[in-house]
Scaffold this motif. Structure first.
Motif, PDB file in Angstrom:
ATOM      1  N   ASP A  73      32.635  41.828  47.172  1.00 49.34           N
ATOM      2  CA  ASP A  73      32.169  40.624  46.137  1.00 49.34           C
ATOM      3  C   ASP A  73      32.852  41.512  44.641  1.00 49.34           C
ATOM      4  O   ASP A  73      32.951  40.114  44.382  1.00 49.34           O
ATOM      5  CB  ASP A  73      30.682  41.680  46.261  1.00 49.34           C
ATOM      6  N   ALA A  74      32.201  42.275  44.012  1.00 49.51           N
ATOM      7  CA  ALA A  74      31.777  42.284  42.882  1.00 49.51           C
ATOM      8  C   ALA A  74      33.043  41.636  41.980  1.00 49.51           C
ATOM      9  O   ALA A  74      33.166  41.088  41.141  1.00 49.51           O
ATOM     10  CB  ALA A  74      31.461  44.156  42.282  1.00 49.51           C
ATOM     11  N   LEU A  75      34.620  42.004  42.140  1.00 50.89           N
ATOM     12  CA  LEU A  75      35.923  41.910  41.368  1.00 50.89           C
ATOM     13  C   LEU A  75      35.393  40.452  42.023  1.00 50.89           C
ATOM     14  O   LEU A  75      36.233  39.710  41.030  1.00 50.89           O
ATOM     15  CB  LEU A  75      37.233  43.091  42.046  1.00 50.89           C
ATOM     16  N   ALA A  76      35.394  40.204  43.380  1.00 46.28           N
ATOM     17  CA  ALA A  76      35.405  38.403  43.414  1.00 46.28           C
ATOM     18  C   ALA A  76      34.870  38.100  42.690  1.00 46.28           C
ATOM     19  O   ALA A  76      35.373  36.830  42.102  1.00 46.28           O
ATOM     20  CB  ALA A  76      35.543  38.322  44.541  1.00 46.28           C
ATOM     21  N   THR A  77      33.874  38.331  42.630  1.00 46.13           N
ATOM     22  CA  THR A  77      32.401  37.456  41.663  1.00 46.13           C
ATOM     23  C   THR A  77      32.657  37.569  40.676  1.00 46.13           C
ATOM     24  O   THR A  77      32.955  36.172  39.461  1.00 46.13           O
ATOM     25  CB  THR A  77      30.891  37.866  42.422  1.00 46.13           C
ATOM     26  N   GLY A  78      33.268  38.376  40.240  1.00 50.48           N
ATOM     27  CA  GLY A  78      33.516  38.965  38.354  1.00 50.48           C
ATOM     28  C   GLY A  78      34.796  37.446  37.857  1.00 50.48           C
ATOM     29  O   GLY A  78      34.685  36.691  37.228  1.00 50.48           O
ATOM     30  N   TYR A  79      35.464  37.285  39.008  1.00 48.62           N
ATOM     31  CA  TYR A  79      36.919  37.088  38.749  1.00 48.62           C
ATOM     32  C   TYR A  79      36.348  35.092  38.848  1.00 48.62           C
ATOM     33  O   TYR A  79      37.007  34.540  38.416  1.00 48.62           O
ATOM     34  CB  TYR A  79      38.178  37.181  39.670  1.00 48.62           C
ATOM     35  N   PHE A  80      36.014  35.277  39.744  1.00 54.62           N
ATOM     36  CA  PHE A  80      35.578  33.544  40.092  1.00 54.62           C
ATOM     37  C   PHE A  80      34.753  33.227  38.952  1.00 54.62           C
ATOM     38  O   PHE A  80      34.398  31.321  38.640  1.00 54.62           O
ATOM     39  CB  PHE A  80      34.143  33.484  41.477  1.00 54.62           C
ATOM     40  N   GLY A  81      33.624  34.352  37.846  1.00 60.73           N
ATOM     41  CA  GLY A  81      32.591  33.896  36.651  1.00 60.73           C
ATOM     42  C   GLY A  81      33.866  33.378  35.924  1.00 60.73           C
ATOM     43  O   GLY A  81      33.495  31.548  35.059  1.00 60.73           O
ATOM     44  N   ALA A  82      34.681  33.629  36.349  1.00 57.19           N
ATOM     45  CA  ALA A  82      35.830  33.243  34.546  1.00 57.19           C
ATOM     46  C   ALA A  82      36.917  31.949  35.601  1.00 57.19           C
ATOM     47  O   ALA A  82      36.624  31.351  34.431  1.00 57.19           O
ATOM     48  CB  ALA A  82      37.089  34.488  34.775  1.00 57.19           C
ATOM     49  N   GLN A  83      37.028  32.381  36.478  1.00 57.83           N
ATOM     50  CA  GLN A  83      37.145  30.891  36.744  1.00 57.83           C
ATOM     51  C   GLN A  83      36.139  29.513  37.063  1.00 57.83           C
ATOM     52  O   GLN A  83      36.749  28.562  36.115  1.00 57.83           O
ATOM     53  CB  GLN A  83      37.871  31.017  38.450  1.00 57.83           C
ATOM     54  N   LEU A  84      35.522  29.619  36.933  1.00 55.36           N
ATOM     55  CA  LEU A  84      34.338  28.890  37.072  1.00 55.36           C
ATOM     56  C   LEU A  84      34.323  28.569  35.325  1.00 55.36           C
ATOM     57  O   LEU A  84      34.280  27.058  34.712  1.00 55.36           O
ATOM     58  CB  LEU A  84      33.179  29.075  36.846  1.00 55.36           C
ATOM     59  N   GLY A  85      34.235  29.533  33.990  1.00 53.66           N
ATOM     60  CA  GLY A  85      34.509  29.156  33.086  1.00 53.66           C
ATOM     61  C   GLY A  85      35.596  28.242  32.422  1.00 53.66           C
ATOM     62  O   GLY A  85      35.707  27.810  31.429  1.00 53.66           O
ATOM     63  N   ASP A  86      36.711  28.003  33.511  1.00 50.72           N
ATOM     64  CA  ASP A  86      37.768  26.603  33.066  1.00 50.72           C
ATOM     65  C   ASP A  86      38.349  27.056  31.530  1.00 50.72           C
ATOM     66  O   ASP A  86      38.625  26.566  30.859  1.00 50.72           O
ATOM     67  CB  ASP A  86      37.090  25.150  33.039  1.00 50.72           C
ATOM     68  N   ILE A  87      38.881  28.485  31.759  1.00 55.75           N
ATOM     69  CA  ILE A  87      39.381  29.430  29.880  1.00 55.75           C
ATOM     70  C   ILE A  87      40.702  28.507  30.071  1.00 55.75           C
ATOM     71  O   ILE A  87      41.599  28.699  31.119  1.00 55.75           O
ATOM     72  CB  ILE A  87      39.282  30.789  30.510  1.00 55.75           C
ATOM     73  N   ALA A  88      40.761  27.962  28.592  1.00 53.59           N
ATOM     74  CA  ALA A  88      42.067  27.572  28.354  1.00 53.59           C
ATOM     75  C   ALA A  88      42.696  28.341  27.549  1.00 53.59           C
ATOM     76  O   ALA A  88      41.922  29.166  26.367  1.00 53.59           O
ATOM     77  CB  ALA A  88      41.913  25.617  27.448  1.00 53.59           C
ATOM     78  N   GLU A  89      44.290  28.472  27.370  1.00 50.16           N
ATOM     79  CA  GLU A  89      44.687  29.341  26.515  1.00 50.16           C
ATOM     80  C   GLU A  89      43.624  29.547  24.589  1.00 50.16           C
ATOM     81  O   GLU A  89      43.591  29.089  24.364  1.00 50.16           O
ATOM     82  CB  GLU A  89      46.163  29.362  26.225  1.00 50.16           C
TER      83      GLU A  89
END
Length: 382
Positions: free
Chosen positions: A161-177
């Motif tokens: 849960d915790a790691l996958a959810t944190g990673y998913f949260g960063a994914q949802l941010g659609d972070i650009a370089e």
């Protein structure tokens, strides 16, 4: 078996319960080795989640060894060491076929949005969780995975849960370089989101919280800048100052409805069986992000009556993305990052507590005692 049992708000104990039985040909019974207490478990603990029934066993983060399998299970056998995502999902419905495992259509008759979650009230399907010596795992051919030989037990546990959810949260941010990423909340999910933001190209990561020991972990584990919001008259103004008065490119809400709760939340939670929520962090995110920016939400929210600044989000042209994490979809990337040494999930574990002392573990975590960041429950020997 011994299992954590809910007896009412702030009242949990370890009791003897029947070892779960195979109820469907595709079930497995897993002998739990490690479980964890999640920040979202505190909503249950405080009596603020709808339809949390006396006698339920919590726990949606756990790993263990397969004890028995139903006659149609093909991918697991007794003795396999497995990690189990917190989502219960069928793997074949409209939503599962699109990777939306957290929105499975076939596992929760009580909700139209979320699928099934272990140990998270009858609102999420009524499944008993893994804070016990044994747990029933439905759809055993699609949910659990065998833990790679090279992965430690605690690293595997964090992936459920915790790691996958944190990673998913960063994914949802659609972070650009080069993006400036603000993370609200330095609990386990926020720490993992901050760490993951670097993997996605962030140029700057700022973590906001009010507990100094968690901010210190954000600095050492996630290598982030930190702001303690109690030190400023207005944290939004400070965020604007530190970003050249533009605002962050991406804001991640890793807080959700505050687990401690205010009077209104306790009345609506305990009396009306509706979880309220004060979306302070979400409104800070809306105000702190630049125009045209992105907000990622994976903090836990129930039905809320407090005002979210939706008009401000509209007028600023913000993109809001949110969901419960489809855990298993994240595992291939996370496994690679862990194996290559970019992530060491167990670095945030601070407490290891025997199952028989889980009530004390909930108290320590809830009251934020002893610099507790992530408590692990030891349910059985390897």
């Amino acid at each position: 078996m011994k299992a954590m049992v809910y007896r009412g708000p702030y009242k949990i104990r370890v009791q003897e319960k029947d070892i779960p039985a195979i109820e469907h040909p595709n079930d497995a019974i897993v002998r739990v080795q490690l479980a964890a207490i999640c920040g979202s478990d505190l909503h249950l603990y405080h009596g603020m989640m709808p339809d949390t029934r006396v006698g339920m066993t919590f726990g949606h983060e756990f790993i263990g060894v397969v004890d028995r399998v139903g006659p149609s299970v093909q991918n697991l056998k007794p003795g396999d060491r497995v990690m189990v995502p917190f989502n219960i999902f069928c793997g074949s419905c409209y939503f599962c076929s699109r990777g939306l495992y957290s929105n499975c259509h076939n596992v929760n008759p009580n909700a139209t949005a979320v699928g099934g979650i272990y140990g998270y009230s009858h609102t999420c399907g009524g499944y008993d969780g893994g804070q016990a010596e044994y747990v029933r795992v439905p759809f055993a051919d699609v949910g659990p995975s065998i833990i790679p030989d090279w992965m430690s037990d605690e690293d595997a546990l964090m992936c459920t849960d915790a790691l996958a959810t944190g990673y998913f949260g960063a994914q949802l941010g659609d972070i650009a370089e080069g993006d400036v990423v603000a993370v609200f909340g330095a609990g386990p999910v926020g720490l993992y989101a901050a760490k993951s933001a670097w993997l996605m190209g962030a140029g700057r990561v700022i973590v906001i919280d009010h507990l100094e020991y968690r901010l210190e972990k954000a600095r050492t584990f996630a290598h982030a800048e930190t702001l303690n919001f109690v030190e400023y008259d207005d944290i939004v103004v400070e965020m604007k100052k530190t970003t050249g008065y533009l605002g962050a490119d991406v804001a991640i809400d890793a807080v959700g409805a505050e687990a401690d709760g205010n009077l209104l939340q306790h009345v609506t939670g305990a009396k009306l069986k509706l979880q309220g929520g004060s979306p302070v962090a979400l409104n800070w995110a809306i105000d702190s992000v630049r125009k045209g920016g992105t907000i990622s939400v994976m903090g836990a929210y129930g039905p809320i009556f407090s005002a979210v600044k939706f008009g401000d989000a509209l007028n600023k042209g913000l993109t809001l993305r949110m969901n419960q994490c489809p855990v298993k979809r994240q595992w291939p990337r996370l496994f690679s990052h862990i194996q290559n040494g970019y992530l060491k999930p167990s670095d945030i574990v601070t407490h290891r507590i025997p199952l028989e002392h889980i009530a004390e573990g909930y108290h320590i975590f809830s009251a934020k005692l002893d610099d507790c960041i992530k408590p692990v429950i030891v349910a059985g020997a390897a």
